[in-house]
Design an enzyme around this catalytic site. Sequence first.
Site, short mmCIF file in Angstrom:
data_model
loop_
_atom_site.label_atom_id
_atom_site.label_comp_id
_atom_site.label_asym_id
_atom_site.label_seq_id
_atom_site.Cartn_x
_atom_site.Cartn_y
_atom_site.Cartn_z
N TYR A 204 -1.44 -0.77 10.62
CA TYR A 204 -1.62 -1.05 9.19
C TYR A 204 -0.31 -0.74 8.45
O TYR A 204 0.15 -1.52 7.62
CB TYR A 204 -2.78 -0.23 8.63
N SER B 230 0.86 -1.19 0.00
CA SER B 230 0.00 0.00 0.00
C SER B 230 0.89 1.24 0.00
O SER B 230 2.09 1.15 0.35
CB SER B 230 -0.85 -0.02 1.28
#
Length: 249
Positions: free
Chosen positions: A156, A143
């Site tokens: 995350y 990501s």
Amino acid sequence: MKNRLKDRIALVTGASSGIGEATALALAEQGAKVAIAARRKDRLDLLAAKLAGLGAEPLVLVADLALEAEAQRIVKETEAHYGRLDILVNNAGVMYLEPVAEADLGRWRHMLQLNVLSLIASTQAALAGMRVRRDGHVVNISSVAGRVANPNAAAYAATKFGVVGFSESLRREVYKDNIRVSVIEPGMVDTELRDHVGHEASRRAVNARAGEMRQLQAEDIADTILFCVTRPDYVCINEVLLRPTDQER
Ligand code: NDP
């Protein structure tokens, strides 16, 4: 151009929605045979019907990939079913956003298991066969959060920075075996991912941020993955970072 992946065998994790679903379809449209894994059998069955229509001879693998043993099992079942695995797309993931001080560590443990440990486990399971055949491609979905750390996204980011680091170490271990490793780092994509943010203020904040931009579509990421896996085998796209034009960080 069609059939660029004729006779290639792919496994896509997290294929019941979003990026994984679009990727399974994109690979199938290019002639690959595709195994699809996730927990929601109904969604996988719907996708399998579409894949069958494209001639992809799909294999549905219902699995909770928060468990490493399941991540290894789906690789072994794919190999047993088709005879080998050429392209592993490690896409399944969750994004639990919340501030560190208030974080639910159980939720974060689950995210670390799914986003990192299971990705490692499925990769490890696939390497043996790829090494013997001196052929294989591992595509790991990280990501922008694997390159830029934002508040509310500490764990995350830890998982996605982890995927970037793991992927580069892996590439350097296996390039001599003619195994390719690509890591994809998307910015904001319009999928279900944000719906599962359990911390309400964080969910509201990320949805508000998404609303300020023209988001990437799952098909944009699938296209990127397709580009990586259709290069000639002396070309390894190591890393792709892509954001919506409107996304600053
Ligand atoms: P979705 O929520 O649409 O897809 C997530 C997929 O992961 C689903 O198929 C889901 O299937 C699967 N999954 C979740 N938990 C498990 C589990 N325990 N076992 C097996 N499968 C599981 O989101 P995206 O398509 O956006 O996410 C795909 C990947 O892309 C993730 O790794 C995410 O971090 C990454 N990403 C997404 C971005 C975005 O903005 N959307 C940006 C950057 C990266 P099921 O629930 O049926 O098990």
